[in-house]
Design a protein around this motif. Structure first.
Motif, mmCIF file in Angstrom:
data_model
loop_
_atom_site.group_PDB
_atom_site.id
_atom_site.type_symbol
_atom_site.label_atom_id
_atom_site.label_comp_id
_atom_site.label_asym_id
_atom_site.label_seq_id
_atom_site.Cartn_x
_atom_site.Cartn_y
_atom_site.Cartn_z
ATOM 1 N N ILE A 119 0.830 -1.206 0.000
ATOM 2 C CA ILE A 119 0.000 0.000 0.000
ATOM 3 C C ILE A 119 0.862 1.252 0.000
ATOM 4 N N LEU A 120 1.901 1.267 0.841
ATOM 5 C CA LEU A 120 2.761 2.452 0.923
ATOM 6 C C LEU A 120 3.481 2.724 -0.394
ATOM 7 N N ARG A 121 3.810 1.661 -1.132
ATOM 8 C CA ARG A 121 4.449 1.860 -2.443
ATOM 9 C C ARG A 121 3.503 2.532 -3.417
ATOM 10 N N ARG A 122 2.196 2.398 -3.191
ATOM 11 C CA ARG A 122 1.220 2.988 -4.100
ATOM 12 C C ARG A 122 0.928 4.447 -3.779
ATOM 13 N N VAL A 123 1.365 4.906 -2.613
ATOM 14 C CA VAL A 123 1.094 6.292 -2.227
ATOM 15 C C VAL A 123 1.927 7.223 -3.096
ATOM 16 N N PRO A 124 1.307 8.185 -3.774
ATOM 17 C CA PRO A 124 2.070 9.101 -4.632
ATOM 18 C C PRO A 124 3.019 9.947 -3.814
ATOM 19 N N GLN A 125 4.218 10.127 -4.323
ATOM 20 C CA GLN A 125 5.227 10.947 -3.650
ATOM 21 C C GLN A 125 5.094 12.396 -4.086
ATOM 22 N N SER A 126 5.318 13.319 -3.163
ATOM 23 C CA SER A 126 5.249 14.736 -3.508
ATOM 24 C C SER A 126 6.424 15.106 -4.397
ATOM 25 N N GLN A 127 6.199 16.065 -5.268
ATOM 26 C CA GLN A 127 7.230 16.514 -6.197
ATOM 27 C C GLN A 127 7.671 17.916 -5.815
ATOM 28 N N GLU A 128 8.964 18.106 -5.631
ATOM 29 C CA GLU A 128 9.468 19.427 -5.283
ATOM 30 C C GLU A 128 9.496 20.343 -6.491
ATOM 31 N N VAL A 129 9.719 19.788 -7.651
ATOM 32 C CA VAL A 129 9.727 20.572 -8.882
ATOM 33 C C VAL A 129 8.466 20.255 -9.663
ATOM 34 N N ASP A 131 6.429 20.604 -12.955
ATOM 35 C CA ASP A 131 6.508 20.934 -14.368
ATOM 36 C C ASP A 131 5.122 21.308 -14.871
ATOM 37 N N VAL A 132 5.082 21.723 -16.141
ATOM 38 C CA VAL A 132 3.789 21.980 -16.751
ATOM 39 C C VAL A 132 3.007 20.673 -16.768
ATOM 40 N N PRO A 133 1.828 20.633 -16.127
ATOM 41 C CA PRO A 133 1.124 19.358 -15.976
ATOM 42 C C PRO A 133 0.579 18.827 -17.290
ATOM 43 N N LYS A 134 0.576 17.511 -17.389
ATOM 44 C CA LYS A 134 -0.079 16.831 -18.494
ATOM 45 C C LYS A 134 -1.411 16.338 -17.954
ATOM 46 N N ILE A 145 -1.945 14.046 -14.709
ATOM 47 C CA ILE A 145 -1.214 12.774 -14.714
ATOM 48 C C ILE A 145 0.029 12.854 -13.842
ATOM 49 N N GLU A 146 0.806 13.912 -13.988
ATOM 50 C CA GLU A 146 2.080 13.990 -13.281
ATOM 51 C C GLU A 146 1.903 14.128 -11.774
ATOM 52 N N ARG A 147 0.867 14.830 -11.354
ATOM 53 C CA ARG A 147 0.672 15.075 -9.934
ATOM 54 C C ARG A 147 -0.305 14.095 -9.295
ATOM 55 N N GLY A 148 -0.935 13.276 -10.122
ATOM 56 C CA GLY A 148 -1.881 12.310 -9.581
ATOM 57 C C GLY A 148 -3.079 12.957 -8.930
ATOM 58 N N GLU A 149 -3.528 14.090 -9.477
ATOM 59 C CA GLU A 149 -4.632 14.841 -8.889
ATOM 60 C C GLU A 149 -5.810 14.901 -9.848
ATOM 61 N N LYS A 168 -3.206 6.060 -12.519
ATOM 62 C CA LYS A 168 -1.873 6.059 -13.110
ATOM 63 C C LYS A 168 -1.749 4.949 -14.146
ATOM 64 N N ILE A 169 -2.281 3.770 -13.818
ATOM 65 C CA ILE A 169 -2.238 2.629 -14.747
ATOM 66 C C ILE A 169 -3.019 2.956 -16.013
ATOM 67 N N PHE A 170 -4.242 3.452 -15.847
ATOM 68 C CA PHE A 170 -5.090 3.731 -17.010
ATOM 69 C C PHE A 170 -4.546 4.900 -17.838
ATOM 70 N N ALA A 171 -3.975 5.902 -17.155
ATOM 71 C CA ALA A 171 -3.509 7.100 -17.866
ATOM 72 C C ALA A 171 -2.314 6.813 -18.770
ATOM 73 N N THR A 172 -1.566 5.750 -18.467
ATOM 74 C CA THR A 172 -0.423 5.405 -19.315
ATOM 75 C C THR A 172 -0.851 4.688 -20.588
ATOM 76 N N ARG A 173 -2.117 4.270 -20.633
ATOM 77 C CA ARG A 173 -2.596 3.539 -21.814
ATOM 78 C C ARG A 173 -4.047 3.900 -22.115
ATOM 79 N N PRO A 174 -4.348 5.204 -22.330
ATOM 80 C CA PRO A 174 -5.730 5.597 -22.621
ATOM 81 C C PRO A 174 -6.239 4.939 -23.900
#
Length: 233
Positions: A119-129, A131-134, A145-149, A168-174
């Motif tokens: 479960i902890l591996r699935r928790v999204p990590q915060s990003q310090e930088v 970028d322009v979101p996709k 997609i990049e921020r998981g929001e 995240k899984i679905f977004a990599t293969r729409p």
């Protein structure tokens, strides 16, 4: 997230089991706090943030499923439910309420450790930088997609750790079907029909956050014989 970074809340009315779980997880590198029931847990949650909650279903006062449903109104903290061995209805109800996973009692301590780490591996990590979101557009819903929001206009839609991972899984293969077995594998769970059924429940919950009519999904579609597919605009 690593074990040494994680603070876990253990909620169980059985003092012996509660202490055994806490001692085992502490020996395996976690920082742990325990609560004897939902009311005790509420008081702890007022002043502390936790990375994961291990929550027993059968407790006096508010049971674990009721408490999970309450927590999901304001928090996306991952929740692992401890359920009675034969109570499959409790497991499904728990997932529908917002739990990330469940573990039937009695259980091997090592399996508890493996499930917590998964479960902890699935928790999204915060990003310090940042970028322009996709993004993906799902009608009135926007998924970063990049921020998981996920956003509905200016409102952030709360996603559980499992829902973030599914997106995240679905977004990599729409537009590409993903089988239930593949989803179970990518979520880091044991294979089997029970886990595939658990994925079905998570999909149902995710549709409620995406679809105008979850019973007739437009964006998170069922592909007969193939699994599920995200079909953005």
């Amino acid at each position: 997230m690593t074990q040494n970074d994680a603070h876990l809340l253990i909620v169980d009315d059985d003092e012996r089991i509660r202490k055994l779980i806490q001692q085992f997880l502490s020996r395996n590198g976690f920082f742990t706090t325990s609560a004897r029931d939902a009311d005790h847990a509420r008081r702890l949650l007022e002043g502390l943030d936790f990375d994961l909650i291990v929550l027993d279903v059968m407790m006096p006062g508010d049971d674990g499923i009721t408490f999970t449903r309450e927590l999901r109104q304001t928090r996306d903290t991952p929740i692992l439910l401890l359920t009675a061995k034969g109570e499959s209805n409790d497991r499904i109800s728990g997932l529908e309420a917002g739990a990330d996973d469940y573990l039937p009692k009695p259980f091997e301590p090592k399996e508890l450790l493996l499930r917590i780490n998964a479960i902890l591996r699935r928790v999204p990590q915060s990003q310090e930088v940042i970028d322009v979101p996709k993004t993906l557009s799902l009608g009135d819903i926007r998924y970063d997609i990049e921020r998981g929001e996920m956003w509905h206009g200016e409102d952030l839609i709360r996603l559980t750790a499992t829902e973030v991972q599914l997106m995240k899984i679905f977004a990599t293969r729409p537009g590409e079907p993903v089988s239930r077995a593949k989803l179970v594998e990518d979520l880091g769970r044991d294979r089997g029909q029970a886990q595939e059924r658990a994925v079905d429940v998570q999909i149902t919950r995710l549709r409620r956050k995406i679809e105008a009519d979850p019973k007739q999904p437009r964006y998170l579609q069922t592909v007969r014989g193939s699994g599920y597919m995200l079909a953005p605009d």
